[in-house]
Motif scaffolding. Structure first.
Motif, PDB file in Angstrom:
ATOM      1  N   LEU B 141       0.839  -1.195   0.000  1.00  0.00           N
ATOM      2  CA  LEU B 141       0.000   0.000   0.000  1.00  0.00           C
ATOM      3  C   LEU B 141       0.870   1.240   0.000  1.00  0.00           C
ATOM      4  O   LEU B 141       2.057   1.205   0.340  1.00  0.00           O
ATOM      5  N   SER B 142       0.275   2.319  -0.387  1.00  0.00           N
ATOM      6  CA  SER B 142       0.903   3.629  -0.224  1.00  0.00           C
ATOM      7  C   SER B 142      -0.159   4.559   0.325  1.00  0.00           C
ATOM      8  O   SER B 142      -1.344   4.397   0.039  1.00  0.00           O
ATOM      9  N   ALA B 143       0.262   5.503   1.128  1.00  0.00           N
ATOM     10  CA  ALA B 143      -0.695   6.439   1.720  1.00  0.00           C
ATOM     11  C   ALA B 143      -0.015   7.784   1.898  1.00  0.00           C
ATOM     12  O   ALA B 143       1.113   7.869   2.379  1.00  0.00           O
ATOM     13  N   THR B 144      -0.702   8.820   1.460  1.00  0.00           N
ATOM     14  CA  THR B 144      -0.187  10.176   1.600  1.00  0.00           C
ATOM     15  C   THR B 144      -1.195  10.994   2.395  1.00  0.00           C
ATOM     16  O   THR B 144      -2.385  10.990   2.089  1.00  0.00           O
ATOM     17  N   LEU B 145      -0.704  11.677   3.387  1.00  0.00           N
ATOM     18  CA  LEU B 145      -1.564  12.499   4.230  1.00  0.00           C
ATOM     19  C   LEU B 145      -1.249  13.966   3.979  1.00  0.00           C
ATOM     20  O   LEU B 145      -0.098  14.386   4.103  1.00  0.00           O
ATOM     21  N   GLU B 146      -2.277  14.706   3.600  1.00  0.00           N
ATOM     22  CA  GLU B 146      -2.064  16.133   3.398  1.00  0.00           C
ATOM     23  C   GLU B 146      -2.014  16.809   4.762  1.00  0.00           C
ATOM     24  O   GLU B 146      -2.937  16.703   5.556  1.00  0.00           O
ATOM     25  N   THR B 147      -0.939  17.494   5.011  1.00  0.00           N
ATOM     26  CA  THR B 147      -0.703  17.997   6.366  1.00  0.00           C
ATOM     27  C   THR B 147      -1.017  19.469   6.533  1.00  0.00           C
ATOM     28  O   THR B 147      -0.964  19.984   7.641  1.00  0.00           O
ATOM     29  N   GLY B 148      -1.348  20.130   5.445  1.00  0.00           N
ATOM     30  CA  GLY B 148      -1.559  21.560   5.539  1.00  0.00           C
ATOM     31  C   GLY B 148      -2.606  21.943   6.571  1.00  0.00           C
ATOM     32  O   GLY B 148      -2.467  22.933   7.290  1.00  0.00           O
ATOM     33  N   SER B 149      -3.639  21.120   6.660  1.00  0.00           N
ATOM     34  CA  SER B 149      -4.727  21.453   7.562  1.00  0.00           C
ATOM     35  C   SER B 149      -4.370  21.201   9.017  1.00  0.00           C
ATOM     36  O   SER B 149      -5.078  21.626   9.914  1.00  0.00           O
ATOM     37  N   LEU B 150      -3.299  20.491   9.255  1.00  0.00           N
ATOM     38  CA  LEU B 150      -2.954  20.140  10.623  1.00  0.00           C
ATOM     39  C   LEU B 150      -2.104  21.200  11.304  1.00  0.00           C
ATOM     40  O   LEU B 150      -1.839  21.104  12.492  1.00  0.00           O
ATOM     41  N   GLY B 151      -1.672  22.170  10.533  1.00  0.00           N
ATOM     42  CA  GLY B 151      -0.821  23.193  11.111  1.00  0.00           C
ATOM     43  C   GLY B 151       0.567  22.693  11.436  1.00  0.00           C
ATOM     44  O   GLY B 151       1.268  23.234  12.278  1.00  0.00           O
ATOM     45  N   VAL B 152       0.969  21.621  10.765  1.00  0.00           N
ATOM     46  CA  VAL B 152       2.287  21.047  10.993  1.00  0.00           C
ATOM     47  C   VAL B 152       3.038  21.064   9.669  1.00  0.00           C
ATOM     48  O   VAL B 152       2.535  20.565   8.673  1.00  0.00           O
ATOM     49  N   ASP B 153       4.208  21.666   9.657  1.00  0.00           N
ATOM     50  CA  ASP B 153       4.977  21.746   8.430  1.00  0.00           C
ATOM     51  C   ASP B 153       6.069  20.690   8.436  1.00  0.00           C
ATOM     52  O   ASP B 153       7.043  20.783   9.158  1.00  0.00           O
ATOM     53  N   PHE B 154       5.869  19.666   7.616  1.00  0.00           N
ATOM     54  CA  PHE B 154       6.870  18.625   7.504  1.00  0.00           C
ATOM     55  C   PHE B 154       7.813  18.869   6.330  1.00  0.00           C
ATOM     56  O   PHE B 154       8.645  18.041   6.026  1.00  0.00           O
ATOM     57  N   GLY B 155       7.631  19.976   5.629  1.00  0.00           N
ATOM     58  CA  GLY B 155       8.412  20.198   4.426  1.00  0.00           C
ATOM     59  C   GLY B 155       7.913  19.350   3.275  1.00  0.00           C
ATOM     60  O   GLY B 155       8.605  19.141   2.293  1.00  0.00           O
ATOM     61  N   ASP B 157       4.262  16.522   2.161  1.00  0.00           N
ATOM     62  CA  ASP B 157       3.237  15.648   2.718  1.00  0.00           C
ATOM     63  C   ASP B 157       3.846  14.313   3.129  1.00  0.00           C
ATOM     64  O   ASP B 157       4.525  13.668   2.332  1.00  0.00           O
ATOM     65  N   PRO B 158       3.594  13.891   4.345  1.00  0.00           N
ATOM     66  CA  PRO B 158       4.095  12.585   4.769  1.00  0.00           C
ATOM     67  C   PRO B 158       3.513  11.466   3.912  1.00  0.00           C
ATOM     68  O   PRO B 158       2.346  11.515   3.537  1.00  0.00           O
ATOM     69  N   GLU B 159       4.347  10.536   3.582  1.00  0.00           N
ATOM     70  CA  GLU B 159       3.889   9.406   2.778  1.00  0.00           C
ATOM     71  C   GLU B 159       4.502   8.138   3.331  1.00  0.00           C
ATOM     72  O   GLU B 159       5.649   8.139   3.797  1.00  0.00           O
ATOM     73  N   VAL B 160       3.741   7.095   3.310  1.00  0.00           N
ATOM     74  CA  VAL B 160       4.258   5.802   3.733  1.00  0.00           C
ATOM     75  C   VAL B 160       3.957   4.792   2.633  1.00  0.00           C
ATOM     76  O   VAL B 160       2.936   4.882   1.956  1.00  0.00           O
ATOM     77  N   ARG B 161       4.885   3.892   2.424  1.00  0.00           N
ATOM     78  CA  ARG B 161       4.648   2.793   1.483  1.00  0.00           C
ATOM     79  C   ARG B 161       5.016   1.497   2.174  1.00  0.00           C
ATOM     80  O   ARG B 161       5.978   1.451   2.958  1.00  0.00           O
ATOM     81  N   LEU B 162       4.268   0.504   1.893  1.00  0.00           N
ATOM     82  CA  LEU B 162       4.560  -0.835   2.378  1.00  0.00           C
ATOM     83  C   LEU B 162       4.727  -1.709   1.156  1.00  0.00           C
ATOM     84  O   LEU B 162       3.767  -1.947   0.412  1.00  0.00           O
ATOM     85  N   SER B 170       8.394   8.582   4.439  1.00  0.00           N
ATOM     86  CA  SER B 170       8.898   9.914   4.110  1.00  0.00           C
ATOM     87  C   SER B 170       8.109  10.915   4.936  1.00  0.00           C
ATOM     88  O   SER B 170       6.937  11.174   4.664  1.00  0.00           O
ATOM     89  N   ILE B 171       8.724  11.424   5.964  1.00  0.00           N
ATOM     90  CA  ILE B 171       8.034  12.345   6.863  1.00  0.00           C
ATOM     91  C   ILE B 171       8.528  13.771   6.676  1.00  0.00           C
ATOM     92  O   ILE B 171       7.769  14.721   6.702  1.00  0.00           O
ATOM     93  N   VAL B 172       9.815  13.931   6.477  1.00  0.00           N
ATOM     94  CA  VAL B 172      10.401  15.265   6.452  1.00  0.00           C
ATOM     95  C   VAL B 172      11.133  15.494   5.132  1.00  0.00           C
ATOM     96  O   VAL B 172      11.983  14.691   4.736  1.00  0.00           O
ATOM     97  N   ASP B 173      10.776  16.572   4.451  1.00  0.00           N
ATOM     98  CA  ASP B 173      11.518  17.045   3.282  1.00  0.00           C
ATOM     99  C   ASP B 173      11.678  15.983   2.195  1.00  0.00           C
ATOM    100  O   ASP B 173      12.665  15.989   1.454  1.00  0.00           O
ATOM    101  N   GLY B 174      10.739  15.100   2.083  1.00  0.00           N
ATOM    102  CA  GLY B 174      10.765  14.133   1.005  1.00  0.00           C
ATOM    103  C   GLY B 174      11.834  13.070   1.108  1.00  0.00           C
ATOM    104  O   GLY B 174      12.050  12.304   0.174  1.00  0.00           O
ATOM    105  N   GLN B 175      12.532  13.012   2.222  1.00  0.00           N
ATOM    106  CA  GLN B 175      13.592  12.017   2.378  1.00  0.00           C
ATOM    107  C   GLN B 175      12.983  10.678   2.800  1.00  0.00           C
ATOM    108  O   GLN B 175      12.166  10.616   3.713  1.00  0.00           O
ATOM    109  N   TRP B 176      13.402   9.626   2.096  1.00  0.00           N
ATOM    110  CA  TRP B 176      12.833   8.302   2.352  1.00  0.00           C
ATOM    111  C   TRP B 176      13.736   7.489   3.274  1.00  0.00           C
ATOM    112  O   TRP B 176      14.956   7.493   3.131  1.00  0.00           O
ATOM    113  N   PHE B 177      13.075   6.786   4.189  1.00  0.00           N
ATOM    114  CA  PHE B 177      13.752   5.819   5.040  1.00  0.00           C
ATOM    115  C   PHE B 177      13.064   4.473   4.867  1.00  0.00           C
ATOM    116  O   PHE B 177      11.846   4.408   4.708  1.00  0.00           O
ATOM    117  N   SER B 178      13.853   3.429   4.900  1.00  0.00           N
ATOM    118  CA  SER B 178      13.275   2.093   4.942  1.00  0.00           C
ATOM    119  C   SER B 178      13.498   1.542   6.339  1.00  0.00           C
ATOM    120  O   SER B 178      14.604   1.633   6.882  1.00  0.00           O
TER     121      SER B 178
END
Lengths: 176, 339
Positions: B141-155, B157-162, B170-178
């Motif tokens: 799966l992949s999931a992207t959460l739009e964060t603008g409405s949360l008042g949190v700037d992650f640089g 949108d956080p995205e997770v893939r399984l 990818s939580i910050v600035d588009g950098q991916w971690f496995s």
């Protein structure tokens, strides 16, 4: 024929195939977003860029998406440098009561006959308009449009979802 | 594949296409081609607008047979818990309810598709809608959460893939971690992204409609019903990720930031029920589920409406979910920035 000539001939043949396969789609893309003169310039510039960067173009269906991306950037640049002329053409067209007309932000115009849906579209910001029109006018999937805009299919999904909602809101506002 | 094939708004846009048909080949096109071929491709360009390859373009693609994961349903069900709401006494099964449950079970069996979950946070006007976009294909799966409405700037949108059992985050600035540490699930859920939403969570929506009462079929394929908030909470408890998602996204970021909280809503609504609206597609699968809440602000006596809408699209269409090519392997402690 030496190796160099053979390579040039092969490159030209491959480019010809790319051009003939995509010229109509790229022309349509540009004409949907800009007056004819600007659109024609953008088409020329797009394929000139493709000729220069032929080795960078992805193989297969993604080549078309790459060209859309180039056309999009080319149009944006032409508009920035030619803003005054674009505005003049728009005013002349409006004064003459003729269509097609240009609507919306001059940095990202759409050409079309007046209609409520286009009026509503014109009120959206350029990113929203591009997301909506890539899907509806160019017939791209989320994944394909994401490649054109340099984002993932998921990110594009977010973008178009919100764009759709804003378009619906704009249509509602426009209704008497 | 063309998305939004049955959307009236998109149909209207298509009809307004100012150049509906690409132009036919012309002499001008031939002339342009000849001019380009005669030009020196190595000459410097004043403008060169070729798009840079994205990370995804550099990622090898795979197509596999995969199992179903209804991520949107899970997140939306969790969202209901955050809003609080209502309850009906369980009603007896009716033909309409049987049809609704059957559709949910058929949808559960689908192995791939996309889901968009929109949480209307009008409970607090300072916040915009929360949008979660997911794609699923089997256990991937992949999931992207739009964060603008949360008042949190992650640089970004956080995205997770399984992908193949490995979580890419990818939580910050588009950098991916496995991250292969199983404890990452809790961390991801705390960030508001679903990740442990796999096969069993598609059951959440089935259980939701199974526990529904007051089911009516307004027209063919369009149902309304109500579900008790207690039932929804029970469902969420069966799926821990839902609870985490609810707590982190709704309670922490939305409800606690407003004048309301869950208990106040419950107390004020009195009857404790939520309304469900469910629309099937032409194939009899779930197309849209909307779970609405309505309450009165105890401080202002103003009506408070909220809703969670799940749009299921492309059901049965294989989804390509890539492992990011440039993901940095990282252990959990390093990702947290602490031991």
């Amino acid at each position: 024929m030496n190796d160099s000539s053979r390579a040039e001939s092969s490159r030209a043949g491959a480019f010809r195939e790319l051009f003939e396969s995509n010229h109509a789609d790229i022309t349509a893309y540009c004409r949907r977003r800009a007056p004819a003169t600007t659109a024609n310039d953008a088409v020329s510039e797009t394929f000139l860029t493709a000729w220069r960067r032929f080795d960078d173009i992805p193989a297969g269906p993604e080549a078309r998406l790459w060209l859309f991306g180039v056309a999009r950037r080319t149009l944006a640049n032409l508009r920035r440098s030619d803003h005054r002329q674009t505005e003049l053409r728009r005013r002349i067209s409006a004064d003459a009561g003729s269509s097609p007309r240009s609507i919306g932000d001059p940095s990202d115009e759409i050409v079309g006959d007046p209609s409520p849906i286009l009026d509503a579209l014109a009120t959206l910001d350029p990113d929203d308009r591009e997301a909506l029109t890539l899907v509806t006018w160019e017939g791209l999937s989320h994944a394909e449009a994401g490649l054109v805009l340099g984002c993932s299919a998921n990110a594009f999904g977010v973008r178009i979802h919100r764009a759709r909602r804003r378009l619906a809101d704009a249509l509602t506002k426009d209704q008497p | 594949m063309t998305d939004h094939a049955d959307d009236p708004l998109f149909d209207a846009l298509r009809a307004a296409n100012p150049v509906p048909t690409p132009p036919l080949p012309s002499a001008d096109a031939d002339q342009l081609l000849q001019e380009i071929l005669m030009s020196d491709p190595t000459s410097p360009s004043q403008r060169d607008f070729g798009p840079a390859p994205t990370k995804d373009e550099l990622t090898p693609r795979r197509n596999r047979t995969r199992r179903f994961a209804l991520t949107g349903a899970a997140a939306a069900t969790a969202a209901v818990v955050g809003f609080g709401a209502v309850a009906l006494a369980p009603g007896s099964s009716t033909p309409a309810q049987a049809a609704m449950v059957s559709a949910a079970e058929d949808t559960e069996a689908v192995r791939s598709g996309t889901a968009i979950v929109t949480v209307d946070t009008s409970v607090d006007e300072r916040l915009d809608d929360l949008v979660l976009v997911t794609a699923f294909d089997g256990s991937d799966l992949s999931a992207t959460l739009e964060t603008g409405s949360l008042g949190v700037d992650f640089g970004g949108d956080p995205e997770v893939r399984l992908v193949d059992g490995v979580i890419y985050l990818s939580i910050v600035d588009g950098q991916w971690f496995s991250v292969e540490d199983p404890r990452i699930t809790d961390l991801v859920a705390a960030s508001g992204l679903p990740v442990d939403i796999r096969n069993d969570l598609s059951r959440a929506i089935v259980e939701l409609v199974e526990s529904a009462s007051d089911v009516e079929e307004l027209e063919s394929g369009h149902f309304t019903a109500t579900v008790s908030v207690d039932e929804i909470r029970r469902i969420a408890e069966n799926y821990p990720t839902l609870g985490l998602y609810s707590d982190s996204v709704l309670n922490d970021n939305v409800l606690n930031d407003s004048v309301l909280n869950e208990k106040e809503l419950d107390a004020d609504v009195g009857e404790h029920r939520v309304a469900i609206d469910l629309v099937l597609d032409d194939a009899g699968l779930i197309d849209v589920v909307t779970i609405g809440t309505s309450a009165v602000d105890p401080d202002t006596d103003e009506a408070i409406d909220g809703s969670i809408r799940i749009d299921l699209n492309d059901l049965g269409t294989p989804q390509t979910i890539d492992a990011p090519a440039d993901a940095t392997p990282m252990d959990l402690a390093a990702l947290l920035g602490s031991d």
